[in-house]
Design a protein around this motif. Structure first.
Motif, PDB file in Angstrom:
ATOM      1  N   ASP A  40       0.809  -1.210   0.000  1.00 38.95           N
ATOM      2  CA  ASP A  40       0.000   0.000   0.000  1.00 38.95           C
ATOM      3  C   ASP A  40       0.848   1.268   0.000  1.00 38.95           C
ATOM      4  OD1 ASP A  40      -2.850   1.274   0.716  1.00 38.95           O
ATOM      5  OD2 ASP A  40      -1.362   2.158   2.057  1.00 38.95           O
ATOM      6  N   ARG A  42       1.859   2.560   2.762  1.00 37.52           N
ATOM      7  CA  ARG A  42       1.681   3.053   4.124  1.00 37.52           C
ATOM      8  C   ARG A  42       1.755   1.866   5.069  1.00 37.52           C
ATOM      9  NH1 ARG A  42      -4.132   5.523   3.417  1.00 37.52           N
ATOM     10  NH2 ARG A  42      -4.238   3.569   2.240  1.00 37.52           N
ATOM     11  N   ASP A 141      -0.907  -3.527   6.740  1.00 42.65           N
ATOM     12  CA  ASP A 141      -1.044  -2.912   5.422  1.00 42.65           C
ATOM     13  C   ASP A 141      -2.508  -2.554   5.187  1.00 42.65           C
ATOM     14  OD1 ASP A 141       0.375  -2.484   2.674  1.00 42.65           O
ATOM     15  OD2 ASP A 141      -1.467  -3.565   2.184  1.00 42.65           O
TER      16      ASP A 141
END
Length: 320
Positions: A40, A42, A141
């Motif tokens: 992702d 992030r 995630d």
């Protein structure tokens, strides 16, 4: 064999040999750092610490139980953000005379709980300490979803739960009174059963706020209420008291709703959703978001017991 006899690096070798691997682990234990995929872009991260005598007792829980509990506390936090857990990092501070088998069985519990979500223990640290302490960091995630925060609840939303509440608190009370049954309650304290998949499902469904119930339902919904600037009203009738909980409460002279409303450690997920639409599978409505700024039960302030756990409350010695 004690951990001192095994030695730091010998113990690390014994423990890491018992750990599995996950699809997101690109490089596991053995180097200066692990490498974990973050598709992702992030990473969601959360940390919890379990201290012997405060969060667990070795005469109540085996090492494998402690591993399950330590992993569950962290994995549930990741799920409560709407993310998929990917990895755990574990720090173990142990007295030199601790049996090395305890550390190995701890690793078994950590690995088994992580495997439930396809995650793995990818690294950590060990050191000597007079107090046995397990510190766990979880990574997750978001898989392209926006994180579900505590701050998004709106008046008119419904409040819903995924998972059970009160069981671990009931098990704690049973153990603290010197009993080992009902097994359902004691096992709930030793190894939480967490609905991890319900977190990402809630995020996809449009949950407006979410939290892991670790310290008590009223206390944790209080965090949501404060962060969102709203109130929450729970319906007592929405909760079913199991036969085991009812019988234990009667035998111990306890109101079972003090476990359900104020007990933690089950790591159920609590979330708020827009009203008027079906909820994801596994979620059930227990109340509503209000504009009062208070957390109430059936429209009234709760006064039948503690709203949840506070590690710094005077007299507290063992809890979530």
């Amino acid at each position: 064999m004690s951990v001192a006899h095994a030695g730091e690096f010998g113990l690390i070798a014994r423990v890491t040999a018992r750990l599995g691997t996950g699809a997101d682990c690109l490089l596991g234990p053995g180097d200066d750092g692990a490498i974990v995929a973050a598709p992702d872009g992030r990473v969601v991260a959360s940390t919890d610490v379990l201290v012997d005598g405060r969060h667990f007792r070795r005469d109540w829980c085996g090492a494998e139980d402690v591993g399950h509990r330590a992993a569950a506390a962290n994995l549930a936090d990741i799920a409560a953000m709407g993310a998929r857990p990917t990895a755990l990092l574990v720090g173990l501070c142990a007295p030199p005379d601790l049996d090395a088998r305890w550390a190995e069985e701890l690793a078994d519990g950590l690995a088994a709980e992580a495997a439930k979500v396809g995650a793995a223990v990818v690294g950590g640290d060990m050191t000597a300490s007079p107090v046995l302490t397990v510190a766990v960091t979880a990574l997750g995630d978001l898989a392209g979803q926006e994180a579900v925060l505590r701050a998004g609840a709106r008046p008119g939303d419904v409040v819903a739960l995924a998972g059970r509440v009160g069981y671990a608190a009931a098990g704690y009370t049973v153990l603290s009174r010197g009993f080992r049954t009902p097994k359902l309650l004691v096992d709930a304290y030793r190894r939480p059963q967490v609905e991890y998949a319900a977190g990402p499902a809630a995020a996809r469904w449009g949950a407006t706020a979410m939290i892991d119930v670790s310290d008590g339902l009223l206390a944790d919904l209080g965090h949501v209420a404060r962060a969102s600037g709203v109130g929450v009203d729970l319906r007592r009738a929405a909760f079913t008291v199991s036969v085991q909980m009812r019988d234990a409460a009667a035998a111990l002279g306890v109101d079972p709703y003090t476990w359900i409303l104020g007990g933690g450690d089950d790591h159920a997920l609590a979330a708020t959703f827009p009203a008027g639409r079906p909820l994801p599978e596994g979620w059930w409505v227990v109340g509503a978001v209000t504009d009062t700024g208070e957390v109430t039960v059936d429209g009234r302030p709760y006064s039948d017991g503690p709203a949840g756990w506070d590690h710094f409350r005077p007299g507290s010695t063992l809890g979530p």
